[in-house]
Design a protein around this motif. Sequence first.
Motif, PDB file in Angstrom:
ATOM      1  N   THR A 154       0.836  -1.342   0.133  1.00 56.08           N
ATOM      2  CA  THR A 154       0.010   0.016   0.029  1.00 56.08           C
ATOM      3  C   THR A 154       1.075   1.251   0.062  1.00 56.08           C
ATOM      4  OG1 THR A 154      -1.735  -1.310   1.171  1.00 56.08           O
ATOM      5  CG2 THR A 154      -1.738   1.271   1.251  1.00 56.08           C
ATOM      6  N   PHE A 155       1.998   1.075   0.899  1.00 55.23           N
ATOM      7  CA  PHE A 155       2.970   2.419   1.021  1.00 55.23           C
ATOM      8  C   PHE A 155       3.462   2.625  -0.412  1.00 55.23           C
ATOM      9  CE2 PHE A 155       7.167   4.039   2.087  1.00 55.23           C
ATOM     10  CZ  PHE A 155       6.635   5.148   2.957  1.00 55.23           C
ATOM     11  N   MET A 156       3.943   1.566  -1.033  1.00 55.99           N
ATOM     12  CA  MET A 156       4.652   1.721  -2.344  1.00 55.99           C
ATOM     13  C   MET A 156       3.934   2.155  -3.491  1.00 55.99           C
ATOM     14  SD  MET A 156       7.738   0.913  -1.924  1.00 55.99           S
ATOM     15  CE  MET A 156       8.399   0.821  -3.493  1.00 55.99           C
ATOM     16  N   VAL A 157       2.353   1.602  -3.297  1.00 60.22           N
ATOM     17  CA  VAL A 157       1.476   2.356  -4.392  1.00 60.22           C
ATOM     18  C   VAL A 157       1.081   3.701  -4.330  1.00 60.22           C
ATOM     19  CG1 VAL A 157      -1.127   1.985  -5.058  1.00 60.22           C
ATOM     20  CG2 VAL A 157       0.433   0.157  -4.736  1.00 60.22           C
ATOM     21  N   ARG A 158       0.947   4.271  -3.116  1.00 60.51           N
ATOM     22  CA  ARG A 158       0.800   5.624  -2.805  1.00 60.51           C
ATOM     23  C   ARG A 158       2.062   6.417  -3.226  1.00 60.51           C
ATOM     24  NH1 ARG A 158      -1.777   4.509   3.360  1.00 60.51           N
ATOM     25  NH2 ARG A 158      -3.924   4.016   2.775  1.00 60.51           N
ATOM     26  N   TYR A 159       3.211   6.124  -3.253  1.00 57.47           N
ATOM     27  CA  TYR A 159       4.299   6.874  -3.290  1.00 57.47           C
ATOM     28  C   TYR A 159       4.979   6.727  -4.654  1.00 57.47           C
ATOM     29  CZ  TYR A 159       4.583   8.965   1.502  1.00 57.47           C
ATOM     30  OH  TYR A 159       4.674   9.593   2.405  1.00 57.47           O
ATOM     31  N   ALA A 160       4.710   5.563  -5.259  1.00 62.09           N
ATOM     32  CA  ALA A 160       5.373   5.359  -6.738  1.00 62.09           C
ATOM     33  C   ALA A 160       4.525   6.029  -7.760  1.00 62.09           C
ATOM     34  CB  ALA A 160       5.736   3.856  -6.942  1.00 62.09           C
ATOM     35  N   THR A 161       5.318   6.559  -8.763  1.00 61.52           N
ATOM     36  CA  THR A 161       4.597   7.055  -9.889  1.00 61.52           C
ATOM     37  C   THR A 161       5.502   6.439 -10.949  1.00 61.52           C
ATOM     38  OG1 THR A 161       6.140   8.762 -10.008  1.00 61.52           O
ATOM     39  CG2 THR A 161       4.307   9.162  -8.544  1.00 61.52           C
ATOM     40  N   VAL A 162       4.371   6.755 -12.418  1.00 59.52           N
ATOM     41  CA  VAL A 162       5.062   6.454 -13.529  1.00 59.52           C
ATOM     42  C   VAL A 162       6.155   7.133 -14.011  1.00 59.52           C
ATOM     43  CG1 VAL A 162       4.407   6.269 -15.949  1.00 59.52           C
ATOM     44  CG2 VAL A 162       2.618   5.642 -14.357  1.00 59.52           C
ATOM     45  N   ILE A 163       6.240   8.514 -13.712  1.00 59.79           N
ATOM     46  CA  ILE A 163       7.329   9.150 -13.956  1.00 59.79           C
ATOM     47  C   ILE A 163       8.750   8.437 -13.160  1.00 59.79           C
ATOM     48  CG2 ILE A 163       8.392  11.540 -13.574  1.00 59.79           C
ATOM     49  CD1 ILE A 163       5.370  12.794 -14.159  1.00 59.79           C
ATOM     50  N   GLN A 164       8.427   8.202 -11.994  1.00 62.98           N
ATOM     51  CA  GLN A 164       9.703   7.816 -11.073  1.00 62.98           C
ATOM     52  C   GLN A 164      10.130   6.754 -11.888  1.00 62.98           C
ATOM     53  OE1 GLN A 164       8.620   6.211  -7.265  1.00 62.98           O
ATOM     54  NE2 GLN A 164      10.623   5.433  -7.038  1.00 62.98           N
ATOM     55  N   PHE A 165       9.472   5.559 -12.156  1.00 63.60           N
ATOM     56  CA  PHE A 165       9.855   4.326 -12.847  1.00 63.60           C
ATOM     57  C   PHE A 165      10.563   4.751 -14.272  1.00 63.60           C
ATOM     58  CE2 PHE A 165       6.405   2.270 -10.275  1.00 63.60           C
ATOM     59  CZ  PHE A 165       7.336   1.287  -9.511  1.00 63.60           C
ATOM     60  N   CYS A 166       9.971   5.711 -14.898  1.00 64.91           N
ATOM     61  CA  CYS A 166      10.622   6.235 -16.070  1.00 64.91           C
ATOM     62  C   CYS A 166      12.082   6.654 -15.942  1.00 64.91           C
ATOM     63  CB  CYS A 166       9.688   7.119 -16.932  1.00 64.91           C
ATOM     64  SG  CYS A 166       8.325   6.559 -17.741  1.00 64.91           S
ATOM     65  N   VAL A 167      12.104   7.455 -14.936  1.00 63.45           N
ATOM     66  CA  VAL A 167      13.458   8.150 -14.335  1.00 63.45           C
ATOM     67  C   VAL A 167      14.259   7.080 -14.141  1.00 63.45           C
ATOM     68  CG1 VAL A 167      14.436   9.429 -12.745  1.00 63.45           C
ATOM     69  CG2 VAL A 167      12.348  10.392 -13.711  1.00 63.45           C
ATOM     70  N   PHE A 189      19.259   3.536 -15.731  1.00 63.54           N
ATOM     71  CA  PHE A 189      19.746   2.373 -15.910  1.00 63.54           C
ATOM     72  C   PHE A 189      20.211   2.338 -17.160  1.00 63.54           C
ATOM     73  CE2 PHE A 189      19.835  -1.976 -17.128  1.00 63.54           C
ATOM     74  CZ  PHE A 189      19.921  -2.942 -15.721  1.00 63.54           C
ATOM     75  N   ASN A 190      19.669   2.619 -18.234  1.00 63.08           N
ATOM     76  CA  ASN A 190      19.908   2.683 -19.505  1.00 63.08           C
ATOM     77  C   ASN A 190      21.246   3.560 -19.897  1.00 63.08           C
ATOM     78  OD1 ASN A 190      18.192   1.025 -21.588  1.00 63.08           O
ATOM     79  ND2 ASN A 190      16.860   1.770 -19.977  1.00 63.08           N
ATOM     80  N   ILE A 191      21.325   4.732 -19.244  1.00 66.05           N
ATOM     81  CA  ILE A 191      22.301   5.868 -19.272  1.00 66.05           C
ATOM     82  C   ILE A 191      23.666   4.986 -18.728  1.00 66.05           C
ATOM     83  CG2 ILE A 191      23.349   7.871 -18.294  1.00 66.05           C
ATOM     84  CD1 ILE A 191      20.661   9.244 -18.686  1.00 66.05           C
ATOM     85  N   LEU A 192      23.544   4.422 -17.565  1.00 64.11           N
ATOM     86  CA  LEU A 192      24.626   3.612 -16.976  1.00 64.11           C
ATOM     87  C   LEU A 192      25.083   2.739 -17.952  1.00 64.11           C
ATOM     88  CD1 LEU A 192      23.599   3.311 -13.477  1.00 64.11           C
ATOM     89  CD2 LEU A 192      25.506   4.825 -14.190  1.00 64.11           C
ATOM     90  N   TRP A 193      24.179   1.787 -18.595  1.00 59.67           N
ATOM     91  CA  TRP A 193      24.767   0.652 -19.580  1.00 59.67           C
ATOM     92  C   TRP A 193      25.148   1.117 -20.546  1.00 59.67           C
ATOM     93  CZ3 TRP A 193      20.528  -2.666 -22.507  1.00 59.67           C
ATOM     94  CH2 TRP A 193      21.072  -3.731 -22.876  1.00 59.67           C
ATOM     95  N   TRP A 194      24.668   2.469 -21.367  1.00 57.64           N
ATOM     96  CA  TRP A 194      25.286   3.043 -22.614  1.00 57.64           C
ATOM     97  C   TRP A 194      26.483   3.514 -22.141  1.00 57.64           C
ATOM     98  CZ3 TRP A 194      26.463   8.369 -23.187  1.00 57.64           C
ATOM     99  CH2 TRP A 194      26.777   8.710 -24.373  1.00 57.64           C
ATOM    100  N   LEU A 195      26.834   3.921 -20.979  1.00 60.33           N
ATOM    101  CA  LEU A 195      28.202   4.255 -20.568  1.00 60.33           C
ATOM    102  C   LEU A 195      29.210   3.240 -20.403  1.00 60.33           C
ATOM    103  CD1 LEU A 195      27.296   7.061 -18.005  1.00 60.33           C
ATOM    104  CD2 LEU A 195      28.371   7.324 -20.262  1.00 60.33           C
ATOM    105  N   GLY A 196      28.714   2.011 -20.464  1.00 57.03           N
ATOM    106  CA  GLY A 196      29.687   0.786 -20.482  1.00 57.03           C
ATOM    107  C   GLY A 196      29.691   0.119 -19.180  1.00 57.03           C
ATOM    108  N   VAL A 197      28.637   0.398 -18.465  1.00 58.08           N
ATOM    109  CA  VAL A 197      28.762  -0.388 -17.151  1.00 58.08           C
ATOM    110  C   VAL A 197      28.155  -1.500 -17.238  1.00 58.08           C
ATOM    111  CG1 VAL A 197      27.859  -0.301 -14.697  1.00 58.08           C
ATOM    112  CG2 VAL A 197      28.629   1.889 -15.849  1.00 58.08           C
ATOM    113  N   GLU A 198      28.773  -2.762 -16.838  1.00 61.08           N
ATOM    114  CA  GLU A 198      27.971  -3.943 -17.060  1.00 61.08           C
ATOM    115  C   GLU A 198      26.907  -4.047 -16.260  1.00 61.08           C
ATOM    116  OE1 GLU A 198      31.668  -7.028 -16.868  1.00 61.08           O
ATOM    117  OE2 GLU A 198      32.141  -5.647 -15.356  1.00 61.08           O
ATOM    118  N   GLN A 199      25.894  -4.826 -16.880  1.00 63.45           N
ATOM    119  CA  GLN A 199      24.493  -4.873 -16.174  1.00 63.45           C
ATOM    120  C   GLN A 199      24.407  -5.518 -14.951  1.00 63.45           C
ATOM    121  OE1 GLN A 199      20.943  -5.947 -18.089  1.00 63.45           O
ATOM    122  NE2 GLN A 199      21.554  -5.333 -20.265  1.00 63.45           N
ATOM    123  N   TRP A 200      25.343  -6.518 -14.715  1.00 61.18           N
ATOM    124  CA  TRP A 200      25.368  -7.159 -13.221  1.00 61.18           C
ATOM    125  C   TRP A 200      25.680  -6.270 -12.329  1.00 61.18           C
ATOM    126  CZ3 TRP A 200      29.597  -7.652 -10.040  1.00 61.18           C
ATOM    127  CH2 TRP A 200      30.747  -7.579 -10.797  1.00 61.18           C
TER     128      TRP A 200
END
Length: 245
Positions: free
Chosen positions: A126-139, A144-155
């Motif tokens: 319930t707590f997470m639903v109240r605070y999480a937003t679509v924008i937050q997940f997009c951010v 994640f993808n910027i770090l991957w693009w910079l060459g950081v290994e996914q693991w």
Amino acid sequence: MSARADHGPWGVPIALFILGAWVGHLVWLLSDGGPSWSSPLAWVHILVQGYLCTGLFITGHDAMHGTVSRRRWLNDAVGTTACFLFAGLSYHRLVVNHRAHHADPTSESDPDFSTRTQSFWPWLGTFMVRYATVIQFCVMALKFNILWWLGVEQWRIWLFWVVPAVLGTFQLFYFGTYVPHRRPETPEMAPHHARTLPRNHWVAMLSCYFFSYHWEHHEAPSTPWWALWRVKDARASVTDARPAA
């Protein structure tokens, strides 16, 4: 949220130290020079980074109360940065919700409290639903993808960035919301509907940056996290001074 915030000279330096420690440790963990996933020390660093993630939110939380700096622009800049780094959170939205929490804790209008269930996992959901937003997940996905693009290994991203953030979230919810405010209430929780850990400052610091002194936080919201132990000691001294019934 607190016009009489007790800033002192340490608010900004302590906040910047936590921000710097989180960034510096993460950069090293994500680099090729960081520990390998098979190293036993890797799990120690994951716990350390998780603790620093908790510190990020605690720093943002202090900013919500205006206790980082008396200069509002600096206070809000630190809070915005800390919340964004923690999990792409909106500082402004957190301020609004946190004001509602302090205005009437454990009520129907408290966004942090679950009136439907006191069980840990449903309440967390319930707590997470109240605070999480679509924008937050997009951010977070963009980070994640910027770090991957910079060459950081996914693991490395998963192990040293995602997992510590999840650990920090659990730590904050357990010690900062679930344990302090769960029912049944006891007399010592009045009038703030909040309980506190027994007076052991080392445990309180390691558990959640003194945030487990939660009655004290509600009693003195203008006190920064690193000074809550003083409020705890002051309350204990008053209790100890009372004559036995």
